[in-house]
Design a protein around this motif. Structure first.
Motif, mmCIF file in Angstrom:
data_model
loop_
_atom_site.group_PDB
_atom_site.id
_atom_site.type_symbol
_atom_site.label_atom_id
_atom_site.label_comp_id
_atom_site.label_asym_id
_atom_site.label_seq_id
_atom_site.Cartn_x
_atom_site.Cartn_y
_atom_site.Cartn_z
ATOM 1 N N PRO A 109 0.815 -1.214 0.000
ATOM 2 C CA PRO A 109 0.000 0.000 0.000
ATOM 3 C C PRO A 109 0.848 1.264 0.000
ATOM 4 O O PRO A 109 1.986 1.264 0.491
ATOM 5 N N GLY A 110 0.303 2.330 -0.551
ATOM 6 C CA GLY A 110 0.976 3.622 -0.518
ATOM 7 C C GLY A 110 0.912 4.227 0.882
ATOM 8 O O GLY A 110 -0.147 4.245 1.508
ATOM 9 N N CYS A 111 2.048 4.688 1.375
ATOM 10 C CA CYS A 111 2.133 5.305 2.701
ATOM 11 C C CYS A 111 3.044 6.525 2.633
ATOM 12 O O CYS A 111 4.005 6.545 1.863
ATOM 13 N N MET A 112 2.763 7.515 3.476
ATOM 14 C CA MET A 112 3.613 8.703 3.536
ATOM 15 C C MET A 112 3.997 9.071 4.960
ATOM 16 O O MET A 112 5.036 9.684 5.185
ATOM 17 N N THR A 113 3.172 8.712 5.940
ATOM 18 C CA THR A 113 3.444 9.098 7.321
ATOM 19 C C THR A 113 3.850 7.887 8.157
ATOM 20 O O THR A 113 3.580 6.742 7.795
ATOM 21 N N ILE A 114 4.486 8.166 9.287
ATOM 22 C CA ILE A 114 4.887 7.101 10.209
ATOM 23 C C ILE A 114 3.666 6.309 10.671
ATOM 24 O O ILE A 114 3.699 5.081 10.764
ATOM 25 N N ARG A 115 2.574 6.995 10.972
ATOM 26 C CA ARG A 115 1.352 6.309 11.417
ATOM 27 C C ARG A 115 0.840 5.350 10.342
ATOM 28 O O ARG A 115 0.480 4.209 10.643
ATOM 29 N N ILE A 127 6.392 -4.805 2.084
ATOM 30 C CA ILE A 127 6.977 -3.671 1.374
ATOM 31 C C ILE A 127 5.914 -2.586 1.281
ATOM 32 O O ILE A 127 4.766 -2.870 0.941
ATOM 33 N N LEU A 128 6.302 -1.359 1.590
ATOM 34 C CA LEU A 128 5.366 -0.242 1.519
ATOM 35 C C LEU A 128 5.751 0.666 0.355
ATOM 36 O O LEU A 128 6.926 0.969 0.155
ATOM 37 N N LYS A 129 4.755 1.079 -0.385
ATOM 38 C CA LYS A 129 4.965 1.978 -1.520
ATOM 39 C C LYS A 129 5.024 3.415 -0.987
ATOM 40 O O LYS A 129 4.047 3.911 -0.421
ATOM 41 N N LEU A 130 6.173 4.061 -1.124
ATOM 42 C CA LEU A 130 6.330 5.450 -0.703
ATOM 43 C C LEU A 130 5.815 6.317 -1.841
ATOM 44 O O LEU A 130 6.450 6.453 -2.895
ATOM 45 N N PHE A 131 4.631 6.901 -1.629
ATOM 46 C CA PHE A 131 3.934 7.571 -2.732
ATOM 47 C C PHE A 131 3.184 8.806 -2.258
ATOM 48 O O PHE A 131 2.512 8.755 -1.230
ATOM 49 N N PRO A 132 3.295 9.932 -2.983
ATOM 50 C CA PRO A 132 4.111 10.148 -4.179
ATOM 51 C C PRO A 132 5.539 10.569 -3.811
ATOM 52 O O PRO A 132 5.737 11.535 -3.068
ATOM 53 N N ALA A 133 6.525 9.874 -4.354
ATOM 54 C CA ALA A 133 7.920 10.098 -3.969
ATOM 55 C C ALA A 133 8.488 11.404 -4.509
ATOM 56 O O ALA A 133 9.498 11.897 -4.001
ATOM 57 N N ASN A 134 7.860 11.972 -5.539
ATOM 58 C CA ASN A 134 8.412 13.202 -6.119
ATOM 59 C C ASN A 134 8.203 14.425 -5.236
ATOM 60 O O ASN A 134 8.665 15.519 -5.567
ATOM 61 N N THR A 135 7.537 14.246 -4.103
ATOM 62 C CA THR A 135 7.326 15.379 -3.194
ATOM 63 C C THR A 135 8.334 15.404 -2.043
ATOM 64 O O THR A 135 8.303 16.317 -1.223
#
Length: 206
Positions: A109-115, A127-135
């Motif tokens: 799944p896409g994740c951006m925060t620690i929570r 494996i976690l999808k870091l999305f969107p990585a361009n930010t």
């Protein structure tokens, strides 16, 4: 192939081609170009109309074929029955995690925060999808691995030939690429997509 074998292959390959097409035939051609160029993990997104037809065309290839843009458990089940070997979402969906665990299918799944990452880890996501990585900057991975040392991240969104190695050096276990592959296909056709795929694999081999 079991769940851990699929995860191992993805982390060894380092590149997952995210395929979006305006129609199934376009997505199939782009997928085949990526495979011919040496990319061995293909994510077929459910934003492509009649994506199940693409699964049928790729079932006999030697590549790992997964499903992306999966927003609910019904779509996840449809993808698995169509032959998907891994499932990817733009954000974490608990029902999808449960279904994938039931069938022994990797869920990224896409994740951006620690929570969000902690929630996905607790649901069995490897494996976690870091999305969107361009930010964000590749150094973000090191910051995350401080409090969450077991998190394995696959940045997706804005990954290209120029910055892919930066992300891998920063600790990414794999990368999701797609937008420039799509541009190459639209501007130069099948052969241009094959050549760009070869360049990605050459970067990995360096």
């Amino acid at each position: 192939m079991d769940k851990h074998s699929i995860i191992k292959q993805i982390t060894e390959m380092k590149v997952v081609a995210v395929i979006r097409g305006q129609h199934a035939e376009e997505a199939a051609k782009l997928s085949k170009a990526a495979i011919e160029g040496g990319i061995r993990a293909i994510e077929l997104t459910y934003t492509t109309p009649q994506v199940e037809e693409v699964f049928k065309q790729l079932v006999n290839t030697d590549a790992l074929i997964g499903a992306g843009s999966v927003l609910d458990s019904e779509t996840a089940r449809h993808a698995i029955l169509s032959g998907a070997q891994f499932i990817v979402s733009p954000y974490f969906v608990e029902g999808v995690a449960k279904l994938c665990n039931r069938y022994g299918i990797p869920y990224m799944p896409g994740c951006m925060t620690i929570r969000e990452m902690a929630t996905a880890l607790e649901a069995g996501c490897d494996i976690l999808k870091l999305f969107p990585a361009n930010t964000i900057d590749p150094s973000f991975i090191k910051s995350v691995n401080g409090p969450l040392p077991n998190v394995r991240l696959m940045p997706t969104g804005g990954i290209n030939l120029d910055n892919m190695k930066d992300w891998l050096r920063a600790g990414a276990v794999a990368t999701g690429i797609g937008s420039d592959l799509n541009k190459a296909f639209k501007s130069g056709g099948y052969e241009a997509a094959v050549e760009l795929s070869k360049k990605y694999m050459q970067k990995i081999a360096e």
